[in-house]
Write a protein that holds these residues in place. Structure first.
Motif, mmCIF file in Angstrom:
data_model
loop_
_atom_site.group_PDB
_atom_site.id
_atom_site.type_symbol
_atom_site.label_atom_id
_atom_site.label_comp_id
_atom_site.label_asym_id
_atom_site.label_seq_id
_atom_site.Cartn_x
_atom_site.Cartn_y
_atom_site.Cartn_z
ATOM 1 N N UNK A 154 20.510 -26.003 -60.124
ATOM 2 C CA UNK A 154 19.866 -27.016 -60.954
ATOM 3 C C UNK A 154 19.097 -26.349 -62.091
ATOM 4 N N UNK A 155 19.448 -26.674 -63.318
ATOM 5 C CA UNK A 155 18.736 -26.100 -64.462
ATOM 6 C C UNK A 155 19.352 -24.816 -64.982
ATOM 7 N N UNK A 212 8.590 -15.313 -70.901
ATOM 8 C CA UNK A 212 7.612 -16.380 -70.604
ATOM 9 C C UNK A 212 8.310 -17.713 -70.318
ATOM 10 N N UNK A 213 9.513 -17.897 -70.866
ATOM 11 C CA UNK A 213 10.218 -19.162 -70.660
ATOM 12 C C UNK A 213 10.687 -19.341 -69.219
ATOM 13 N N UNK A 214 10.731 -18.253 -68.480
ATOM 14 C CA UNK A 214 11.120 -18.372 -67.063
ATOM 15 C C UNK A 214 10.089 -19.234 -66.337
ATOM 16 N N UNK A 215 8.814 -18.995 -66.618
ATOM 17 C CA UNK A 215 7.758 -19.865 -66.081
ATOM 18 C C UNK A 215 7.983 -21.320 -66.495
ATOM 19 N N UNK A 216 8.216 -21.518 -67.782
ATOM 20 C CA UNK A 216 8.331 -22.886 -68.316
ATOM 21 C C UNK A 216 9.501 -23.625 -67.666
ATOM 22 N N UNK A 217 10.626 -22.930 -67.530
ATOM 23 C CA UNK A 217 11.822 -23.578 -66.983
ATOM 24 C C UNK A 217 11.622 -23.898 -65.494
ATOM 25 N N UNK A 218 11.048 -22.957 -64.764
ATOM 26 C CA UNK A 218 10.835 -23.205 -63.323
ATOM 27 C C UNK A 218 9.927 -24.417 -63.130
ATOM 28 N N UNK A 219 8.834 -24.468 -63.887
ATOM 29 C CA UNK A 219 7.917 -25.621 -63.738
ATOM 30 C C UNK A 219 8.631 -26.910 -64.115
ATOM 31 N N UNK A 220 9.442 -26.835 -65.180
ATOM 32 C CA UNK A 220 10.168 -28.030 -65.622
ATOM 33 C C UNK A 220 11.124 -28.525 -64.528
ATOM 34 N N UNK A 221 11.922 -27.629 -63.974
ATOM 35 C CA UNK A 221 12.895 -28.085 -62.969
ATOM 36 C C UNK A 221 12.211 -28.501 -61.669
ATOM 37 N N UNK A 222 11.035 -27.935 -61.387
ATOM 38 C CA UNK A 222 10.292 -28.357 -60.188
ATOM 39 C C UNK A 222 9.409 -29.580 -60.470
ATOM 40 N N UNK A 223 9.421 -30.013 -61.743
ATOM 41 C CA UNK A 223 8.605 -31.162 -62.181
ATOM 42 C C UNK A 223 7.118 -30.966 -61.869
#
Lengths: 474, 474
Positions: free
Chosen positions: A446-447, A458-469
């Protein structure tokens, strides 16, 4: 008409569910191969192929992921990052200074990590490493410190994290009794169990929480023994990953970070065979996540990346002779363990001859064995003799727990042996330090589509938070 | 209800058109940066940022493509490919031996290239390079030869290709009058025009065909002058790309291959500043394709890749001092041109002193200039003096057209100067040859999704034929 409506409805449903499936992951794995540039991965794949006489690289599991691109690893104060700055970037979404852990480079204030946010949001958290869990990479997910070297201060933050599972290596600061007492008491006071036997770890089960589980096969309770050395006491990183999944699996979800920490260490000592074995162990850990993914495809994201490349590894630098990574199969010990075995020889009452040392080199690295295509040249023998005279005649002290990494001044004998073997295998290292290269990022689940192109770490943080909502706010 | 139906209809239409858009490209660009590993690209991006005092890499146009991954470059007989084997893999979908062009490594039979197939299918074909158009990379799209070094045989195949446009560098074999006559006559006999002036090239227009257009700014009618040398006679690769689009644009479609050939050459001589300027020129050529893409998004695919990495470039190897690519701005000439200027000095009647040479080094590379942070150490001066004595006192001959690439024996003075500057900038090269590293692949447009994960370089042929809807059969 009715069937058409049904068809259209199904298509819309597919689209909606598709959108949903693309956006929410309950289970997120972040695998960080410390120092694992693309050439460390590719060397492993060529090595595996070479052993089978193939001319097509034998891809690791994570090299078969459907999306693979690059991450930029600059830190707040350097083009070439260290592990704490890079792991902090991934963990907090902010650039941090080299050697600092999870703090604002200007104000010094703490950046909340994605693991802390996920814990607050009700997810279970696991932090695993093959080096100590207060080392820079794992620390960046729960700690906040001006200096990554303040292991005692960092270790105390394990207890206050309230994370569910820490596993793998021990705690660096357990070296002194004072530190040991304060770290262990901080953990037990906060309800943590500090487990150090295979039996205790085996008995861990779903729902267990506040666990620190340390591999019985480590150097002084710290980092794992080297994979290449096949120490019988060792529990694999794959086993720790499997147990962490078993323990943390729950309906709300989890975030698990697994570090393969010694790919970096092997690369610092420019020891490719050891780096390859660490990379294979790391891949085996990823296989455990893949098993979980296969049963939870619509709710799982697995990301594999590195914090930086170490060593400036080049494959195929030996133009005339080509790349012969199969020669690395004759290396049976890590540079560090070989230096330790030499240290034992130095303690003998009788004088150990250069010939005896060469015999040991032949036994452990194949070097000097004509049939293996590993004859030593005069220049190579002379270079080894120089180290022998330093260490066995002039009795220059070499500490195998520290100096085996230290190329900067005078290369100890074990590192010279490894260098000679690496050169014959057709590879080169250009530094004993980190490099600025981009690192690979590989994703499945997913994602995964967020990783199609080059990102900043730094986008790894952003993407993980996004996919985990989970909200990305501090 | 009516508006709902309309909505559903629109969605279905979107899906159908989306599927279509994903599958067919009339216009395909393949840009090959010869020797352009990811570190050559990244160095250029860090260099551009450093000049502006930024700590975030300044991405080239093709580093902003939506899909970016890796290609494996092995040849039929080696882990480390050369340009002919790699370009042949991309052009034919088959692994070829090093130094062979478009032929089966076992039977020696010709593999039909994607450009030949596209020509047969009615597409227009353009082959561009900044080195000679009978050099390994461009040759692999139209020629079939046992040895890439048989330039005369390869050049004769330009005429028989019937491709519409060849542009950029000249023909290598034009060196001797015999070759010149046979190549030129083969071209004219087959209806080709051989254009060598800026005016003739400027006058080319839509629909022109059977053109060989050679940059007036080349070394002896062969490869382009170095970008870093800013020779006023030079026409840019970007201009050639723009003209090729103008000429070849037609309703049926086209395939255009553009090679940035001297990134490799600069990397062979371990001259990073020159490699960076070549990479910028290559990026500028890609910008022309992007302009076309912006007007033809649903019918265009642009792929940017490399045939292999050259030099084993490492960024940030200088651990203590960091990466200072801004220092490369003080290099005003290519290593080759600097060696040529030294050759001129050698021809003077009077003796040229070492101090004069050092003055020239300072002027052209900033080396020796304290204010620029480029003081020469004693060891560096000694190393330069050694080369000076070889070349100016012992009068060892250096051929700037050949030996500037030749690190293998004794480094000529110009290469030593470049090495010193590169080291101060914090970078290292581990070889003067090719390496086995994977290379970047970056894509935008129709079919970009095929490049989300690591591919073999042969798949580039397969994907291009698929999106152009041309049969992949021999």
């Amino acid at each position: 008409m009715k069937s058409l409506k049904l068809l259209i409805f199904s298509i819309l449903l597919l689209i909606v569910s598709g959108l949903n499936a693309q956006n929410t992951a309950k289970y997120v794995f972040l695998f960080i191969g410390d120092g694992m540039g693309d050439n460390q991965i590719y060397a492993t794949e060529i090595y595996k192929a070479s052993l089978q006489g193939k001319m097509t690289p034998e891809p690791l599991v994570f090299s078969q992921f459907p999306v693979q691109s690059y991450a930029i690893t600059t830190s707040a104060d350097s083009w070439t990052t260290d592990s704490s700055a890079s792991a902090s970037a991934m963990a907090t979404g902010n650039k941090v200074n080299n050697h600092e852990v999870g703090i604002d480079p200007v104000t010094g204030l703490n950046y909340k990590t994605l693991a802390e946010k996920a814990k607050e949001a009700g997810f279970k958290i696991g932090i695993l490493s093959s080096v100590t869990i207060d080392h820079a990479t794992p620390a960046s997910f729960y700690a906040h410190e001006k200096s990554r070297g303040d292991y005692d201060k960092i270790a105390l933050q394990i207890a206050s994290s309230n994370f569910d599972f820490f596993g793998g290596g021990g705690v660096h600061s357990l070296g002194s009794i004072d530190d040991k007492n304060s770290v262990i008491s901080s953990l037990t006071n906060n309800g943590y169990k500090y487990l150090t036997t295979a039996k205790e770890i085996e008995n861990l089960k779903k729902g267990d929480t506040k666990i620190v589980a340390v591999n019985p096969g480590t150097y002084s309770g710290k980092e794992f023994y080297w994979e290449i050395d096949k120490n019988p006491k060792s529990i694999s990183l794959a086993y720790f990953t499997k147990k962490s999944i078993e323990i943390l699996d729950n309906d709300k979800g989890f975030f698990i970070m697994v570090e393969g920490g010694k790919i970096d260490w092997a690369s610092h000592s420019n020891d490719l065979a050891s780096a390859i074995h660490e990379t294979i162990a790391f891949d085996n850990a990823i296989k455990e996540a893949i098993k979980f993914y296969n049963n939870n495809k619509n709710e799982t994201l697995i990301i594999v990346t590195a914090d930086h490349e170490t060593g400036g590894l080049t494959l195929g630098s030996n133009v005339s002779k080509g790349l012969k990574l199969d020669l690395l199969q004759y290396q049976k010990v890590s540079a560090q363990e070989f230096e330790r075995s030499l240290s034992q020889l130095k303690k003998l009452e009788r004088k150990v001859s250069f010939e005896e040392v060469l015999d040991s080199v032949k036994l452990n690295f194949g070097l000097g064995d004509k049939e293996k295509g590993l004859e030593l040249t005069k220049a190579e023998k002379k270079w080894l003799l120089e180290a022998y005279e330093n260490e066995f005649v002039a009795l220059k002290k070499i500490n195998p727990d520290r100096d085996y990494l230290d190329h900067y001044s005078k290369k100890p004998l074990a590192l010279r042996v490894v260098t000679i073997l690496n050169t014959k295998a057709g590879i080169a290292w250009s530094t004993e330090g980190h490099t600025a290269s981009k690192v690979p990022v590989k994703a499945i689940g997913v994602g995964e589509e967020y990783f199609k192109s080059t990102i900043d770490n730094t986008e790894i943080n952003d993407i993980i938070l996004k996919v985990m909502q989970i909200s990305n706010k501090q």
